[in-house]
Design an enzyme around this catalytic site. Structure first.
Site, PDB file in Angstrom:
ATOM      1  N   HIS A 105       0.956  -1.094  -0.023  1.00 58.25           N
ATOM      2  CA  HIS A 105      -0.149  -0.022   0.072  1.00 58.25           C
ATOM      3  C   HIS A 105       0.878   1.386   0.062  1.00 58.25           C
ATOM      4  CE1 HIS A 105      -3.383   2.567   0.556  1.00 58.25           C
ATOM      5  NE2 HIS A 105      -3.859   2.271   1.652  1.00 58.25           N
ATOM      6  N   ASP A 134       3.420   6.613  -7.639  1.00 57.53           N
ATOM      7  CA  ASP A 134       4.641   6.572  -6.826  1.00 57.53           C
ATOM      8  C   ASP A 134       5.855   6.368  -7.695  1.00 57.53           C
ATOM      9  OD1 ASP A 134       3.351   5.962  -4.239  1.00 57.53           O
ATOM     10  OD2 ASP A 134       2.688   4.004  -4.947  1.00 57.53           O
ATOM     11  N   HIS A 184      -1.778  -0.917 -11.405  1.00 56.61           N
ATOM     12  CA  HIS A 184      -2.875  -0.499 -10.202  1.00 56.61           C
ATOM     13  C   HIS A 184      -3.942  -1.354 -10.267  1.00 56.61           C
ATOM     14  CE1 HIS A 184      -5.190   2.345  -8.215  1.00 56.61           C
ATOM     15  NE2 HIS A 184      -3.971   3.143  -7.884  1.00 56.61           N
TER      16      HIS A 184
END
Ligand code: COA
Length: 377
Positions: free
Chosen positions: A222, A312, A261
Protein backbone atom coordinates in the site's frame (compact mmCIF):
# COMPACT_ATOMS: atom_id res chain seq x y z
CA UNK A 1 -20.25 -23.90 0.61
CA UNK A 2 -20.56 -24.45 -3.14
CA UNK A 3 -23.07 -21.64 -3.71
CA UNK A 4 -21.14 -19.12 -1.63
CA UNK A 5 -18.88 -16.83 -3.64
CA UNK A 6 -15.81 -15.67 -1.77
CA UNK A 7 -14.41 -12.22 -2.63
CA UNK A 8 -10.75 -12.49 -1.58
CA UNK A 9 -9.32 -9.08 -0.86
CA UNK A 10 -12.92 -7.79 -1.09
CA UNK A 11 -12.33 -7.44 -4.83
CA UNK A 12 -15.44 -6.31 -6.66
CA UNK A 13 -17.43 -5.83 -3.45
CA UNK A 14 -19.34 -2.57 -2.91
CA UNK A 15 -19.68 -1.96 0.84
CA UNK A 16 -21.11 1.56 0.92
CA UNK A 17 -21.68 4.79 -0.98
CA UNK A 18 -19.34 7.78 -0.68
CA UNK A 19 -19.39 11.42 -1.80
CA UNK A 20 -15.71 12.05 -1.06
CA UNK A 21 -14.03 10.90 -4.27
CA UNK A 22 -14.75 9.01 -7.46
CA UNK A 23 -12.34 6.56 -9.02
CA UNK A 24 -13.47 6.00 -12.59
CA UNK A 25 -12.09 2.75 -13.86
CA UNK A 26 -13.22 3.26 -17.46
CA UNK A 27 -11.41 6.60 -17.87
CA UNK A 28 -8.62 5.90 -15.34
CA UNK A 29 -9.52 9.19 -13.65
CA UNK A 30 -10.04 10.48 -10.14
CA UNK A 31 -12.19 13.33 -8.81
CA UNK A 32 -12.38 14.75 -5.28
CA UNK A 33 -15.87 16.09 -4.48
CA UNK A 34 -16.47 16.37 -8.22
CA UNK A 35 -13.20 18.12 -9.18
CA UNK A 36 -10.60 16.34 -11.34
CA UNK A 37 -7.42 15.94 -9.32
CA UNK A 38 -5.25 17.40 -12.10
CA UNK A 39 -7.46 20.51 -12.09
CA UNK A 40 -7.07 20.81 -8.31
CA UNK A 41 -3.29 20.34 -8.52
CA UNK A 42 -2.97 23.08 -11.13
CA UNK A 43 -5.19 25.58 -9.34
CA UNK A 44 -5.22 24.92 -5.60
CA UNK A 45 -2.97 24.49 -2.59
CA UNK A 46 -2.98 21.31 -0.54
CA UNK A 47 -4.70 23.23 2.29
CA UNK A 48 -7.59 24.18 -0.04
CA UNK A 49 -7.92 20.52 -1.02
CA UNK A 50 -7.97 19.45 2.64
CA UNK A 51 -10.82 21.92 3.23
CA UNK A 52 -12.63 20.60 0.15
CA UNK A 53 -12.39 16.99 1.27
CA UNK A 54 -13.84 17.76 4.71
CA UNK A 55 -16.49 20.34 3.78
CA UNK A 56 -17.47 19.20 0.29
CA UNK A 57 -16.77 22.65 -1.27
CA UNK A 58 -13.64 24.66 -1.97
CA UNK A 59 -13.19 27.50 0.54
CA UNK A 60 -13.82 31.14 -0.38
CA UNK A 61 -11.18 33.71 0.61
CA UNK A 62 -12.37 34.31 4.15
CA UNK A 63 -13.03 30.62 4.83
CA UNK A 64 -9.52 29.82 3.65
CA UNK A 65 -7.96 32.53 5.82
CA UNK A 66 -9.79 31.23 8.91
CA UNK A 67 -8.77 27.68 8.06
CA UNK A 68 -5.10 28.58 7.53
CA UNK A 69 -5.05 30.57 10.78
CA UNK A 70 -6.39 27.63 12.74
CA UNK A 71 -4.11 25.06 11.06
CA UNK A 72 -1.02 27.21 11.60
CA UNK A 73 -1.93 27.80 15.26
CA UNK A 74 -1.89 24.08 16.09
CA UNK A 75 1.48 23.01 14.68
CA UNK A 76 3.38 22.82 17.98
CA UNK A 77 3.68 19.51 19.83
CA UNK A 78 3.15 19.34 23.58
CA UNK A 79 6.20 18.83 25.81
CA UNK A 80 4.85 15.36 26.65
CA UNK A 81 4.60 14.37 22.97
CA UNK A 82 8.12 15.65 22.38
CA UNK A 83 9.35 13.66 25.40
CA UNK A 84 7.84 10.49 23.93
CA UNK A 85 9.52 11.17 20.57
CA UNK A 86 12.87 11.57 22.29
CA UNK A 87 12.55 8.13 23.88
CA UNK A 88 12.12 6.08 20.72
CA UNK A 89 15.04 3.85 19.75
CA UNK A 90 16.79 4.86 16.52
CA UNK A 91 15.90 1.41 15.12
CA UNK A 92 12.15 2.20 15.24
CA UNK A 93 10.45 2.61 11.85
CA UNK A 94 9.25 6.20 11.28
CA UNK A 95 5.73 4.87 10.58
CA UNK A 96 5.71 3.24 14.02
CA UNK A 97 6.87 6.39 15.78
CA UNK A 98 4.30 8.44 13.86
CA UNK A 99 1.52 5.94 14.66
CA UNK A 100 2.42 6.04 18.35
CA UNK A 101 2.50 9.83 18.64
CA UNK A 102 -0.76 10.24 16.68
CA UNK A 103 -2.33 7.79 19.13
CA UNK A 104 -0.91 9.91 21.96
CA UNK A 105 -2.59 13.03 20.50
CA UNK A 106 -5.86 11.21 21.21
CA UNK A 107 -4.75 10.47 24.77
CA UNK A 108 -4.07 14.17 25.30
CA UNK A 109 -7.32 15.42 23.77
CA UNK A 110 -9.86 15.91 26.58
CA UNK A 111 -12.56 16.14 23.94
CA UNK A 112 -11.66 12.80 22.30
CA UNK A 113 -15.12 11.34 22.88
CA UNK A 114 -17.08 14.05 21.04
CA UNK A 115 -18.12 12.50 17.68
CA UNK A 116 -19.83 15.64 16.31
CA UNK A 117 -18.82 16.90 12.86
CA UNK A 118 -17.44 20.18 14.25
CA UNK A 119 -15.34 18.40 16.89
CA UNK A 120 -14.04 15.90 14.35
CA UNK A 121 -13.12 18.62 11.84
CA UNK A 122 -11.17 20.39 14.59
CA UNK A 123 -9.39 17.13 15.53
CA UNK A 124 -8.64 16.49 11.86
CA UNK A 125 -7.11 19.96 11.48
CA UNK A 126 -5.07 19.33 14.64
CA UNK A 127 -3.71 16.07 13.20
CA UNK A 128 -3.05 17.72 9.83
CA UNK A 129 -1.07 20.48 11.59
CA UNK A 130 0.89 18.26 13.96
CA UNK A 131 1.79 15.29 11.76
CA UNK A 132 4.44 17.26 9.78
CA UNK A 133 5.94 18.42 13.10
CA UNK A 134 6.07 14.82 14.37
CA UNK A 135 7.73 13.53 11.18
CA UNK A 136 10.33 16.32 11.02
CA UNK A 137 11.16 16.15 14.75
CA UNK A 138 11.47 12.36 14.62
CA UNK A 139 13.80 12.57 11.61
CA UNK A 140 16.04 15.15 13.25
CA UNK A 141 16.19 13.36 16.61
CA UNK A 142 17.16 10.03 15.03
CA UNK A 143 19.94 11.90 13.23
CA UNK A 144 21.24 13.51 16.40
CA UNK A 145 19.80 16.95 15.63
CA UNK A 146 17.46 19.09 17.72
CA UNK A 147 13.92 19.51 16.33
CA UNK A 148 13.12 22.85 14.69
CA UNK A 149 9.95 24.55 15.96
CA UNK A 150 7.21 25.15 13.35
CA UNK A 151 6.58 28.62 11.89
CA UNK A 152 3.13 30.12 11.39
CA UNK A 153 4.03 32.29 8.39
CA UNK A 154 4.58 29.37 6.00
CA UNK A 155 2.30 27.03 4.08
CA UNK A 156 2.05 23.45 5.33
CA UNK A 157 4.51 22.25 2.67
CA UNK A 158 6.97 25.11 3.19
CA UNK A 159 6.85 24.67 6.96
CA UNK A 160 7.59 20.96 6.62
CA UNK A 161 10.72 21.67 4.58
CA UNK A 162 11.71 24.30 7.15
CA UNK A 163 11.28 21.93 10.12
CA UNK A 164 13.06 19.09 8.32
CA UNK A 165 16.01 20.90 6.65
CA UNK A 166 16.07 24.28 8.40
CA UNK A 167 15.21 26.13 5.17
CA UNK A 168 12.52 26.47 2.53
CA UNK A 169 13.63 25.39 -0.98
CA UNK A 170 12.91 26.87 -4.43
CA UNK A 171 9.25 27.46 -5.33
CA UNK A 172 9.31 24.64 -7.94
CA UNK A 173 10.38 22.14 -5.29
CA UNK A 174 7.62 23.27 -2.91
CA UNK A 175 5.11 23.09 -5.80
CA UNK A 176 6.16 19.51 -6.62
CA UNK A 177 5.83 18.49 -2.99
CA UNK A 178 2.47 20.23 -2.59
CA UNK A 179 1.26 18.48 -5.76
CA UNK A 180 2.21 15.09 -4.33
CA UNK A 181 0.25 15.93 -1.17
CA UNK A 182 -2.80 16.79 -3.28
CA UNK A 183 -2.54 13.55 -5.28
CA UNK A 184 -1.97 11.35 -2.23
CA UNK A 185 -4.82 12.95 -0.26
CA UNK A 186 -7.66 10.62 -1.17
CA UNK A 187 -8.40 7.48 -3.14
CA UNK A 188 -11.72 5.88 -2.25
CA UNK A 189 -12.00 2.67 -0.26
CA UNK A 190 -8.32 1.67 -0.34
CA UNK A 191 -7.02 -0.57 2.46
CA UNK A 192 -6.07 2.16 4.96
CA UNK A 193 -9.24 4.20 4.40
CA UNK A 194 -11.30 1.06 4.72
CA UNK A 195 -9.43 0.23 7.94
CA UNK A 196 -10.29 3.70 9.26
CA UNK A 197 -13.94 3.31 8.29
CA UNK A 198 -14.13 -0.20 9.80
CA UNK A 199 -12.78 1.06 13.13
CA UNK A 200 -15.17 4.03 13.01
CA UNK A 201 -18.06 1.63 12.36
CA UNK A 202 -17.67 0.37 15.94
CA UNK A 203 -18.18 4.01 17.05
CA UNK A 204 -14.62 4.20 18.20
CA UNK A 205 -13.00 7.68 18.22
CA UNK A 206 -11.26 9.43 15.31
CA UNK A 207 -7.74 9.05 16.77
CA UNK A 208 -8.19 5.28 17.07
CA UNK A 209 -9.39 5.11 13.47
CA UNK A 210 -6.46 7.16 12.17
CA UNK A 211 -3.98 5.14 14.24
CA UNK A 212 -5.29 1.93 12.65
CA UNK A 213 -5.20 3.51 9.19
CA UNK A 214 -1.52 4.43 9.67
CA UNK A 215 -0.80 0.79 10.54
CA UNK A 216 -2.56 -0.28 7.36
CA UNK A 217 -0.68 2.20 5.17
CA UNK A 218 2.65 0.96 6.50
CA UNK A 219 2.45 -2.25 4.47
CA UNK A 220 4.61 -2.43 1.31
CA UNK A 221 1.62 -3.30 -0.89
CA UNK A 222 0.00 0.00 0.00
CA UNK A 223 2.00 3.00 1.25
CA UNK A 224 5.48 1.60 0.86
CA UNK A 225 5.56 1.62 -2.95
CA UNK A 226 7.16 5.07 -3.37
CA UNK A 227 10.03 3.94 -1.13
CA UNK A 228 10.37 0.73 -3.14
CA UNK A 229 10.52 2.69 -6.42
CA UNK A 230 13.52 4.63 -5.16
CA UNK A 231 15.23 1.46 -3.97
CA UNK A 232 14.76 0.04 -7.49
CA UNK A 233 16.23 3.16 -9.13
CA UNK A 234 19.20 3.08 -6.74
CA UNK A 235 19.70 -0.63 -7.40
CA UNK A 236 19.82 0.05 -11.17
CA UNK A 237 22.19 2.93 -10.47
CA UNK A 238 22.81 4.28 -13.98
CA UNK A 239 20.91 4.66 -17.29
CA UNK A 240 23.34 2.26 -19.02
CA UNK A 241 22.15 -0.57 -16.77
CA UNK A 242 18.43 0.17 -16.99
CA UNK A 243 17.53 -1.77 -20.15
CA UNK A 244 19.24 -4.98 -19.00
CA UNK A 245 17.59 -4.61 -15.57
CA UNK A 246 14.05 -4.25 -16.91
CA UNK A 247 14.55 -7.04 -19.50
CA UNK A 248 15.70 -9.34 -16.72
CA UNK A 249 12.79 -8.29 -14.48
CA UNK A 250 10.31 -9.12 -17.25
CA UNK A 251 12.00 -12.41 -18.12
CA UNK A 252 11.86 -13.48 -14.48
CA UNK A 253 8.35 -12.09 -13.87
CA UNK A 254 9.64 -9.81 -11.14
CA UNK A 255 7.29 -7.27 -9.62
CA UNK A 256 8.42 -3.82 -10.73
CA UNK A 257 7.46 -1.28 -8.10
CA UNK A 258 5.66 1.87 -9.24
CA UNK A 259 3.86 0.08 -12.08
CA UNK A 260 0.37 -1.30 -12.30
CA UNK A 261 -2.76 -0.50 -10.34
CA UNK A 262 -5.68 -2.46 -8.97
CA UNK A 263 -8.12 0.03 -10.51
CA UNK A 264 -6.39 2.01 -13.29
CA UNK A 265 -5.38 -0.39 -16.01
CA UNK A 266 -4.51 2.08 -18.79
CA UNK A 267 -2.59 4.74 -16.87
CA UNK A 268 -3.11 6.77 -13.73
CA UNK A 269 -4.48 10.30 -14.31
CA UNK A 270 -2.26 11.70 -11.56
CA UNK A 271 0.93 10.63 -13.31
CA UNK A 272 1.28 13.19 -16.20
CA UNK A 273 1.08 16.30 -13.99
CA UNK A 274 3.18 14.68 -11.23
CA UNK A 275 5.80 13.74 -13.83
CA UNK A 276 5.85 17.33 -15.13
CA UNK A 277 6.55 18.81 -11.67
CA UNK A 278 9.04 16.01 -10.91
CA UNK A 279 10.97 16.94 -14.07
CA UNK A 280 11.18 20.54 -12.86
CA UNK A 281 12.74 19.31 -9.61
CA UNK A 282 15.09 16.97 -11.48
CA UNK A 283 16.29 19.90 -13.60
CA UNK A 284 16.96 22.00 -10.51
CA UNK A 285 18.59 19.22 -8.50
CA UNK A 286 20.81 17.52 -11.06
CA UNK A 287 18.48 14.55 -11.37
CA UNK A 288 18.89 13.72 -15.10
CA UNK A 289 20.10 10.24 -14.23
CA UNK A 290 16.82 9.33 -12.53
CA UNK A 291 14.82 10.79 -15.45
CA UNK A 292 16.74 8.67 -17.93
CA UNK A 293 16.41 5.45 -15.94
CA UNK A 294 12.70 6.12 -15.37
CA UNK A 295 12.13 6.70 -19.09
CA UNK A 296 13.75 3.38 -20.07
CA UNK A 297 11.70 1.48 -17.48
CA UNK A 298 8.47 3.18 -18.51
CA UNK A 299 8.96 2.89 -22.28
CA UNK A 300 9.81 -0.80 -21.99
CA UNK A 301 7.13 -1.78 -19.50
CA UNK A 302 4.36 0.09 -21.30
CA UNK A 303 5.27 -1.12 -24.79
CA UNK A 304 6.06 -4.75 -23.92
CA UNK A 305 3.63 -5.43 -21.03
CA UNK A 306 0.99 -2.70 -21.34
CA UNK A 307 1.49 -1.92 -17.64
CA UNK A 308 1.63 1.79 -16.86
CA UNK A 309 3.39 3.71 -14.08
CA UNK A 310 1.36 4.72 -11.03
CA UNK A 311 1.70 7.86 -8.88
CA UNK A 312 4.53 6.37 -6.81
CA UNK A 313 6.79 6.13 -9.86
CA UNK A 314 7.50 9.88 -10.23
CA UNK A 315 7.00 10.63 -6.52
CA UNK A 316 9.76 8.29 -5.24
CA UNK A 317 12.64 9.98 -7.12
CA UNK A 318 11.09 13.44 -6.60
CA UNK A 319 11.18 13.01 -2.80
CA UNK A 320 14.71 11.61 -3.06
CA UNK A 321 15.92 14.64 -5.02
CA UNK A 322 14.25 16.93 -2.49
CA UNK A 323 16.58 15.33 0.06
CA UNK A 324 14.12 13.31 2.14
CA UNK A 325 15.28 10.09 3.73
CA UNK A 326 13.67 7.11 1.97
CA UNK A 327 11.97 5.70 5.13
CA UNK A 328 10.23 9.08 5.53
CA UNK A 329 8.39 8.74 2.19
CA UNK A 330 5.50 6.76 3.69
CA UNK A 331 5.09 9.09 6.70
CA UNK A 332 4.82 11.93 4.14
CA UNK A 333 1.99 9.95 2.53
CA UNK A 334 0.27 10.01 5.96
CA UNK A 335 0.76 13.80 6.10
CA UNK A 336 -1.45 13.97 3.03
CA UNK A 337 -3.84 11.01 3.41
CA UNK A 338 -4.88 12.17 6.90
CA UNK A 339 -7.29 14.43 4.98
CA UNK A 340 -8.97 11.63 3.01
CA UNK A 341 -9.08 9.27 5.99
CA UNK A 342 -10.76 11.81 8.24
CA UNK A 343 -13.22 12.85 5.51
CA UNK A 344 -14.23 9.19 5.25
CA UNK A 345 -14.40 8.73 9.03
CA UNK A 346 -16.82 11.66 9.28
CA UNK A 347 -18.85 10.33 6.36
CA UNK A 348 -19.01 6.88 7.98
CA UNK A 349 -20.41 8.44 11.16
CA UNK A 350 -23.18 10.23 9.20
CA UNK A 351 -24.83 6.92 8.31
CA UNK A 352 -23.05 4.24 10.26
CA UNK A 353 -23.47 0.49 10.12
CA UNK A 354 -21.18 -1.81 12.08
CA UNK A 355 -18.93 -3.68 9.64
CA UNK A 356 -19.13 -7.41 10.16
CA UNK A 357 -18.47 -9.54 7.08
CA UNK A 358 -18.79 -13.32 7.08
CA UNK A 359 -16.28 -16.05 6.41
CA UNK A 360 -16.60 -19.65 5.27
CA UNK A 361 -15.14 -21.95 7.93
CA UNK A 362 -12.69 -24.49 6.48
CA UNK A 363 -11.05 -25.76 9.68
CA UNK A 364 -11.51 -29.00 11.68
CA UNK A 365 -14.89 -30.65 12.19
CA UNK A 366 -16.22 -30.27 15.74
CA UNK A 367 -14.42 -32.71 18.11
CA UNK A 368 -14.00 -33.52 21.79
CA UNK A 369 -11.22 -32.24 24.03
CA UNK A 370 -9.01 -35.14 25.16
CA UNK A 371 -7.64 -35.09 28.71
CA UNK A 372 -3.98 -33.94 28.76
CA UNK A 373 -2.48 -37.42 29.36
CA UNK A 374 -4.31 -38.90 26.31
CA UNK A 375 -2.98 -36.32 23.79
CA UNK A 376 -0.31 -37.47 21.33
CA UNK A 377 3.23 -36.57 22.38
N1 COA B 1 5.37 -5.59 -12.11
C1 COA B 1 5.33 -6.74 -12.80
N2 COA B 1 4.18 -7.33 -13.17
C2 COA B 1 3.03 -6.70 -12.84
C3 COA B 1 3.01 -5.49 -12.14
C4 COA B 1 4.25 -4.94 -11.77
N3 COA B 1 4.30 -3.79 -11.07
N4 COA B 1 1.73 -5.10 -11.94
C5 COA B 1 0.97 -6.02 -12.52
N5 COA B 1 1.75 -7.00 -13.04
C6 COA B 1 1.32 -8.19 -13.74
C7 COA B 1 0.71 -9.18 -12.78
O1 COA B 1 1.70 -10.01 -12.22
C8 COA B 1 -0.22 -9.93 -13.68
O2 COA B 1 0.54 -10.84 -14.43
P1 COA B 1 -0.06 -12.30 -14.81
O3 COA B 1 -1.33 -12.02 -15.55
O4 COA B 1 1.03 -12.90 -15.64
O5 COA B 1 -0.28 -12.98 -13.50
C9 COA B 1 -0.71 -8.85 -14.63
O6 COA B 1 0.27 -7.84 -14.61
C10 COA B 1 -2.03 -8.26 -14.26
O7 COA B 1 -1.97 -7.73 -13.00
P2 COA B 1 -3.28 -7.40 -12.20
O8 COA B 1 -3.80 -8.68 -11.65
O9 COA B 1 -4.20 -6.66 -13.06
O10 COA B 1 -2.75 -6.46 -11.06
P3 COA B 1 -3.32 -6.43 -9.58
O11 COA B 1 -4.56 -5.64 -9.57
O12 COA B 1 -3.37 -7.76 -8.95
O13 COA B 1 -2.14 -5.65 -8.86
C11 COA B 1 -0.86 -4.00 -7.90
C12 COA B 1 -2.11 -4.30 -8.71
C13 COA B 1 -0.77 -2.50 -7.63
C14 COA B 1 -0.91 -4.75 -6.56
C15 COA B 1 0.37 -4.46 -8.72
O14 COA B 1 0.36 -3.80 -9.95
C16 COA B 1 1.67 -4.21 -7.99
O15 COA B 1 2.02 -4.95 -7.06
N6 COA B 1 2.42 -3.15 -8.39
C17 COA B 1 3.68 -2.84 -7.74
C18 COA B 1 3.48 -2.18 -6.40
C19 COA B 1 3.01 -0.76 -6.53
O16 COA B 1 3.52 0.01 -7.34
N7 COA B 1 2.01 -0.42 -5.71
C20 COA B 1 1.43 0.89 -5.68
C21 COA B 1 0.05 0.84 -6.19
S1 COA B 1 -0.64 2.47 -6.27
Amino acid sequence: MSDIEIHKGLMGVYVDTSKVSKVVQETNSLTYRGYAVQDLAENCSFEEVAYLLWHGELPNKSELLDFLKLERSMRDLSDEAMTILRQFPASAHPMDTLRTVVSFLGVQDENWEDPSFDANVRKSIAMLSKIPTIIAADFRLRNGQEPIAPRDDLSLAENFFYMYFGKVPEAAVVKCFDTSLIFYAEHGFNASTFTGRAITSTLSDIYSSVTGAIGSLKGPLHGGANEAVMHTLLEIGSPEKAQAWIDDAMANKKLVMGFGHRVYKDGDSRVPYMTKVFHEVANLRDGQKWLEISKILEDTFVSKKGIHPNLDFPVGPAYYLMGFDIPVFTPIFVMSRITGWTAHIMEQLEDNKLMRPLNVYNGMEQREVKPLEQRAA
